[in-house]
Motif scaffolding. Structure first.
Motif, PDB file in Angstrom:
ATOM      1  N   LEU A 312       0.857  -1.183   0.000  1.00 19.57           N
ATOM      2  CA  LEU A 312       0.000   0.000   0.000  1.00 19.57           C
ATOM      3  C   LEU A 312       0.892   1.232   0.000  1.00 19.57           C
ATOM      4  O   LEU A 312       1.829   1.326   0.794  1.00 19.57           O
ATOM      5  CB  LEU A 312      -0.908   0.002   1.229  1.00 19.57           C
ATOM      6  CG  LEU A 312      -1.625  -1.327   1.533  1.00 19.57           C
ATOM      7  CD1 LEU A 312      -2.492  -1.178   2.782  1.00 19.57           C
ATOM      8  CD2 LEU A 312      -2.453  -1.789   0.348  1.00 19.57           C
ATOM      9  N   THR A 313       0.615   2.183  -0.871  1.00 14.58           N
ATOM     10  CA  THR A 313       1.490   3.341  -0.986  1.00 14.58           C
ATOM     11  C   THR A 313       0.932   4.533  -0.210  1.00 14.58           C
ATOM     12  O   THR A 313      -0.277   4.612   0.037  1.00 14.58           O
ATOM     13  CB  THR A 313       1.679   3.757  -2.456  1.00 14.58           C
ATOM     14  OG1 THR A 313       0.532   4.519  -2.887  1.00 14.58           O
ATOM     15  CG2 THR A 313       1.856   2.548  -3.359  1.00 14.58           C
ATOM     16  N   PRO A 314       1.789   5.496   0.153  1.00 14.00           N
ATOM     17  CA  PRO A 314       1.306   6.706   0.827  1.00 14.00           C
ATOM     18  C   PRO A 314       0.499   7.621  -0.091  1.00 14.00           C
ATOM     19  O   PRO A 314       0.043   8.676   0.349  1.00 14.00           O
ATOM     20  CB  PRO A 314       2.605   7.399   1.280  1.00 14.00           C
ATOM     21  CG  PRO A 314       3.651   6.350   1.243  1.00 14.00           C
ATOM     22  CD  PRO A 314       3.254   5.433   0.122  1.00 14.00           C
ATOM     23  N   TRP A 315       0.344   7.231  -1.371  1.00 17.74           N
ATOM     24  CA  TRP A 315      -0.430   8.027  -2.331  1.00 17.74           C
ATOM     25  C   TRP A 315      -1.713   7.301  -2.697  1.00 17.74           C
ATOM     26  O   TRP A 315      -2.262   7.467  -3.772  1.00 17.74           O
ATOM     27  CB  TRP A 315       0.439   8.326  -3.548  1.00 17.74           C
ATOM     28  CG  TRP A 315       1.708   8.980  -3.109  1.00 17.74           C
ATOM     29  CD1 TRP A 315       1.882  10.299  -2.752  1.00 17.74           C
ATOM     30  CD2 TRP A 315       2.978   8.336  -2.885  1.00 17.74           C
ATOM     31  NE1 TRP A 315       3.166  10.509  -2.336  1.00 17.74           N
ATOM     32  CE2 TRP A 315       3.867   9.328  -2.404  1.00 17.74           C
ATOM     33  CE3 TRP A 315       3.447   7.039  -3.048  1.00 17.74           C
ATOM     34  CZ2 TRP A 315       5.201   9.043  -2.090  1.00 17.74           C
ATOM     35  CZ3 TRP A 315       4.763   6.757  -2.724  1.00 17.74           C
ATOM     36  CH2 TRP A 315       5.622   7.757  -2.263  1.00 17.74           C
ATOM     37  N   ARG A 316      -2.170   6.469  -1.770  1.00 17.65           N
ATOM     38  CA  ARG A 316      -3.439   5.747  -1.912  1.00 17.65           C
ATOM     39  C   ARG A 316      -3.456   4.900  -3.186  1.00 17.65           C
ATOM     40  O   ARG A 316      -4.409   4.947  -3.968  1.00 17.65           O
ATOM     41  CB  ARG A 316      -4.614   6.731  -1.856  1.00 17.65           C
ATOM     42  CG  ARG A 316      -4.695   7.437  -0.500  1.00 17.65           C
ATOM     43  CD  ARG A 316      -5.848   8.432  -0.441  1.00 17.65           C
ATOM     44  NE  ARG A 316      -5.985   8.985   0.902  1.00 17.65           N
ATOM     45  CZ  ARG A 316      -5.351  10.075   1.328  1.00 17.65           C
ATOM     46  NH1 ARG A 316      -4.534  10.729   0.521  1.00 17.65           N
ATOM     47  NH2 ARG A 316      -5.521  10.517   2.559  1.00 17.65           N
ATOM     48  N   GLY A 317      -2.385   4.173  -3.360  1.00 19.31           N
ATOM     49  CA  GLY A 317      -2.286   3.219  -4.446  1.00 19.31           C
ATOM     50  C   GLY A 317      -1.871   1.867  -3.897  1.00 19.31           C
ATOM     51  O   GLY A 317      -1.600   1.710  -2.700  1.00 19.31           O
ATOM     52  N   VAL A 318      -1.823   0.887  -4.776  1.00 21.21           N
ATOM     53  CA  VAL A 318      -1.451  -0.474  -4.392  1.00 21.21           C
ATOM     54  C   VAL A 318      -0.482  -1.027  -5.434  1.00 21.21           C
ATOM     55  O   VAL A 318      -0.727  -0.898  -6.633  1.00 21.21           O
ATOM     56  CB  VAL A 318      -2.675  -1.406  -4.291  1.00 21.21           C
ATOM     57  CG1 VAL A 318      -2.245  -2.807  -3.859  1.00 21.21           C
ATOM     58  CG2 VAL A 318      -3.713  -0.840  -3.316  1.00 21.21           C
ATOM     59  N   ILE A 319       0.605  -1.621  -4.957  1.00 24.89           N
ATOM     60  CA  ILE A 319       1.552  -2.293  -5.829  1.00 24.89           C
ATOM     61  C   ILE A 319       1.484  -3.784  -5.546  1.00 24.89           C
ATOM     62  O   ILE A 319       1.469  -4.208  -4.389  1.00 24.89           O
ATOM     63  CB  ILE A 319       2.977  -1.752  -5.609  1.00 24.89           C
ATOM     64  CG1 ILE A 319       3.064  -0.313  -6.117  1.00 24.89           C
ATOM     65  CG2 ILE A 319       4.032  -2.621  -6.299  1.00 24.89           C
ATOM     66  CD1 ILE A 319       4.331   0.403  -5.776  1.00 24.89           C
ATOM     67  N   VAL A 320       1.412  -4.563  -6.617  1.00 22.83           N
ATOM     68  CA  VAL A 320       1.436  -6.018  -6.515  1.00 22.83           C
ATOM     69  C   VAL A 320       2.754  -6.506  -7.092  1.00 22.83           C
ATOM     70  O   VAL A 320       2.930  -6.514  -8.310  1.00 22.83           O
ATOM     71  CB  VAL A 320       0.258  -6.666  -7.267  1.00 22.83           C
ATOM     72  CG1 VAL A 320       0.265  -8.180  -7.067  1.00 22.83           C
ATOM     73  CG2 VAL A 320      -1.075  -6.067  -6.827  1.00 22.83           C
ATOM     74  N   PRO A 321       3.729  -6.876  -6.243  1.00 27.19           N
ATOM     75  CA  PRO A 321       4.994  -7.389  -6.760  1.00 27.19           C
ATOM     76  C   PRO A 321       4.795  -8.753  -7.425  1.00 27.19           C
ATOM     77  O   PRO A 321       3.905  -9.518  -7.054  1.00 27.19           O
ATOM     78  CB  PRO A 321       5.874  -7.508  -5.510  1.00 27.19           C
ATOM     79  CG  PRO A 321       5.217  -6.631  -4.490  1.00 27.19           C
ATOM     80  CD  PRO A 321       3.754  -6.735  -4.790  1.00 27.19           C
ATOM     81  N   GLY A 322       5.652  -9.046  -8.399  1.00 28.15           N
ATOM     82  CA  GLY A 322       5.601 -10.314  -9.116  1.00 28.15           C
ATOM     83  C   GLY A 322       6.641 -11.287  -8.593  1.00 28.15           C
ATOM     84  O   GLY A 322       6.748 -11.466  -7.373  1.00 28.15           O
ATOM     85  N   PRO A 323       7.423 -11.882  -9.490  1.00 26.72           N
ATOM     86  CA  PRO A 323       7.512 -11.515 -10.914  1.00 26.72           C
ATOM     87  C   PRO A 323       6.328 -12.034 -11.730  1.00 26.72           C
ATOM     88  O   PRO A 323       5.756 -13.070 -11.423  1.00 26.72           O
ATOM     89  CB  PRO A 323       8.804 -12.189 -11.366  1.00 26.72           C
ATOM     90  CG  PRO A 323       8.925 -13.377 -10.464  1.00 26.72           C
ATOM     91  CD  PRO A 323       8.358 -12.957  -9.135  1.00 26.72           C
ATOM     92  N   PHE A 324       5.992 -11.281 -12.772  1.00 28.07           N
ATOM     93  CA  PHE A 324       4.905 -11.643 -13.661  1.00 28.07           C
ATOM     94  C   PHE A 324       5.401 -12.289 -14.948  1.00 28.07           C
ATOM     95  O   PHE A 324       4.599 -12.705 -15.774  1.00 28.07           O
ATOM     96  CB  PHE A 324       4.086 -10.397 -14.015  1.00 28.07           C
ATOM     97  CG  PHE A 324       3.248  -9.894 -12.881  1.00 28.07           C
ATOM     98  CD1 PHE A 324       1.917 -10.255 -12.769  1.00 28.07           C
ATOM     99  CD2 PHE A 324       3.776  -9.059 -11.923  1.00 28.07           C
ATOM    100  CE1 PHE A 324       1.137  -9.797 -11.727  1.00 28.07           C
ATOM    101  CE2 PHE A 324       3.004  -8.587 -10.876  1.00 28.07           C
ATOM    102  CZ  PHE A 324       1.679  -8.963 -10.770  1.00 28.07           C
ATOM    103  N   GLY A 325       6.718 -12.313 -15.146  1.00 29.35           N
ATOM    104  CA  GLY A 325       7.247 -12.917 -16.353  1.00 29.35           C
ATOM    105  C   GLY A 325       7.333 -11.923 -17.492  1.00 29.35           C
ATOM    106  O   GLY A 325       7.127 -10.717 -17.324  1.00 29.35           O
ATOM    107  N   PRO A 326       7.635 -12.386 -18.726  1.00 27.00           N
ATOM    108  CA  PRO A 326       7.844 -11.495 -19.862  1.00 27.00           C
ATOM    109  C   PRO A 326       6.542 -10.871 -20.353  1.00 27.00           C
ATOM    110  O   PRO A 326       5.468 -11.448 -20.223  1.00 27.00           O
ATOM    111  CB  PRO A 326       8.457 -12.408 -20.923  1.00 27.00           C
ATOM    112  CG  PRO A 326       7.940 -13.768 -20.575  1.00 27.00           C
ATOM    113  CD  PRO A 326       7.853 -13.797 -19.078  1.00 27.00           C
ATOM    114  N   SER A 327       6.661  -9.674 -20.898  1.00 22.89           N
ATOM    115  CA  SER A 327       5.524  -8.980 -21.490  1.00 22.89           C
ATOM    116  C   SER A 327       6.018  -8.213 -22.698  1.00 22.89           C
ATOM    117  O   SER A 327       7.102  -7.627 -22.675  1.00 22.89           O
ATOM    118  CB  SER A 327       4.891  -8.022 -20.475  1.00 22.89           C
ATOM    119  OG  SER A 327       3.789  -7.345 -21.029  1.00 22.89           O
ATOM    120  N   GLU A 328       5.237  -8.230 -23.779  1.00 24.13           N
ATOM    121  CA  GLU A 328       5.587  -7.450 -24.967  1.00 24.13           C
ATOM    122  C   GLU A 328       4.844  -6.134 -24.921  1.00 24.13           C
ATOM    123  O   GLU A 328       3.615  -6.095 -24.802  1.00 24.13           O
ATOM    124  CB  GLU A 328       5.236  -8.203 -26.251  1.00 24.13           C
ATOM    125  CG  GLU A 328       5.731  -7.469 -27.490  1.00 24.13           C
ATOM    126  CD  GLU A 328       5.506  -8.265 -28.758  1.00 24.13           C
ATOM    127  OE1 GLU A 328       4.448  -8.070 -29.376  1.00 24.13           O
ATOM    128  OE2 GLU A 328       6.396  -9.052 -29.120  1.00 24.13           O
TER     129      GLU A 328
END
Length: 455
Positions: A312-328
């Motif tokens: 949870l960020t101090p700017w009222r956001g949310v980060i979901v760490p991965g890894p999610f793998g490759p993306s184009e």
């Protein structure tokens, strides 16, 4: 390493006697609830904003069983539960304690720690070791239990994001060492990285001694001479001072995909041609910091599928760490033109009403709880903020229902405050406030004035 402050330190650091702050800190927690117009309010400290999926489930369970079901993110990366039944007793604390969210009843409101949410994900170093150690040290210090619910620690990975928030004690990663900042002082002290958490705790304990006669809750509230003496005493024990001004504004994570460090050192991809990268995390914004149960469940399910963690960020956001793998990737506008699991997750979160790209009209829009949740608010500022949402502005905007401006941002923003005479719009830069407009009882004019000020 910063040595413990001696009891014989020069005045005012060693002043004894009872504290004028003994009247009580009214800041809410999970054991001391705040009575609001929409029911009782609990504020759950989440050091560094870091939650496992299981602990996120526990928060949702408490909100659903005892409150209005929603979860509200704060400007310190904590969670507020609203609409709690006055007869809920110790039920919420019991469930939160069982989930590990209340490790020390004596310290529950003192565990205010913000941390760079992209640390270890965007090329900046991880601060997870600092976070765990500092939280343990705070909970293990009898003195630290006296810290107010307003006192704030910050752990900055070197990005300059949480260093800009004006914490009382800040650690900043620098090479193989760290810098210690007390309050907003431009002079910082260089330490070994391993000594950082202990130094932060000792600085907080030194503040408590300095604050005994002043009634100050935070370093900035100390009289100038007392604050200067505190910084000098800490510096004498810590080591050499280094000039390192605090950033004027935080570097806020941009909604979208976070890529591996060898491809990007920013929070969002800016590729102009298709390129395959490794996505380390996804970051989303939460309109007005308010998450419905379905949105929270979706975030938790996404976390459980990948790294099992939410930040949870101090700017009222949310980060979901991965890894999610490759993306184009083929552009930088949210998930459009992207392929891969991270892009699919972003599309799902966008469909649920979350902010997944910098082009969302909700980007940079914030507001206090307003009426009817707060008796002091003169208006339903959340509804007004929603009605005034328009093109993305250069500056963030924050709507406040009264002069207290609860939860307002730091750095530079457009300040909209409801007064008995209407809405006052100002441009805020640090301590400087430049009045821009005053609007009375005209929603269309108000929306236009806010858009012009943000541009």
């Amino acid at each position: 390493m910063l040595a413990a402050m001696p009891d014989s330190a020069p005045s005012p650091l060693s002043v004894g006697g009872p504290s004028p702050r003994d009247g009580g800190d009214a800041c809410p927690g999970t054991l001391r609830l705040h009575r609001a117009d929409d029911g009782a309010l609990a504020r759950v400290r989440v050091p560094g904003g870091v939650l496992s999926a299981d602990r996120a489930d526990a928060l949702l369970a408490v909100a659903g069983r005892f409150g209005d079901g929603e979860l509200h993110l704060t400007s310190r990366g904590n969670v507020q539960l609203r609409g709690l039944d006055a007869e809920c007793g110790g039920g919420p604390a019991e469930l939160l304690g069982a989930a590990g969210l209340l490790p020390s009843a004596a310290h529950e409101r003192a565990r205010n720690i913000v941390a760079s949410p992209l640390a270890g994900l965007d090329g900046s170093p991880s601060v997870g070791g600092w976070l765990s150690e500092l939280d343990g040290l705070v909970c293990g210090s009898a003195d630290a239990a006296a810290l107010s619910g307003r006192f704030l620690f910050a752990l900055d990975s070197g990005r300059g994001d949480v260093d800009a928030l004006g914490a009382d004690v800040t650690l900043i990663a620098e090479g193989d060492g760290c810098l210690l900042r007390v309050g907003a002082a431009d002079e910082v002290f260089r330490l070994r990285a391993a000594d950082g958490p202990r130094a932060a705790l000792l600085a907080a304990e030194a503040f408590l001694r300095a604050a005994r006669d002043s009634g100050a809750w935070r370093v900035k509230d100390l009289p100038d001479d007392v604050r200067a003496a505190l910084v000098r005493a800490i510096g004498a024990a810590a080591g050499p001072a280094v000039h390192h001004p605090r950033p004027a504004a935080p570097k806020v994570p941009v909604p979208g995909l976070v890529t591996a460090p060898d491809h990007s050192t920013t929070a969002t991809v800016t590729a102009t041609a298709p390129v395959t990268v490794t996505v380390t995390a996804i970051t989303v914004g939460v309109p007005l910091g308010r998450l419905a149960p379905a949105q929270w469940r979706l975030l938790t399910e996404t976390a459980r599928r990948y790294g099992n963690e939410l930040r949870l960020t101090p700017w009222r956001g949310v980060i979901v760490p991965g890894p999610f793998g490759p993306s184009e990737l083929s552009d930088h506008s949210g998930s459009s033109g992207h392929s891969g699991p991270a892009s699919e997750a972003l599309d799902t979160l966008a469909a649920a009403g979350l902010i997944t790209g910098p082009d969302s009209p909700w980007t940079g829009v914030g507001a206090c709880i307003g009426h009817p949740g707060c008796a002091k608010s003169l208006s339903d500022v959340r509804a007004e903020a929603g009605a005034a949402v328009g093109p993305v502005g250069r500056l963030p905007v924050y709507w406040s229902g009264c002069e207290r401006r609860c939860g307002h941002p730091h750095g530079e923003w457009i300040d909209v405050v409801v007064t008995p005479d209407g809405h006052r719009i100002s441009h805020v830069r640090g301590e400087h406030r430049d009045p821009r407009a005053a609007v009375r009882d005209n929603p269309a004019e108000l929306a236009a004035a806010v858009a012009a000020a943000r541009a």
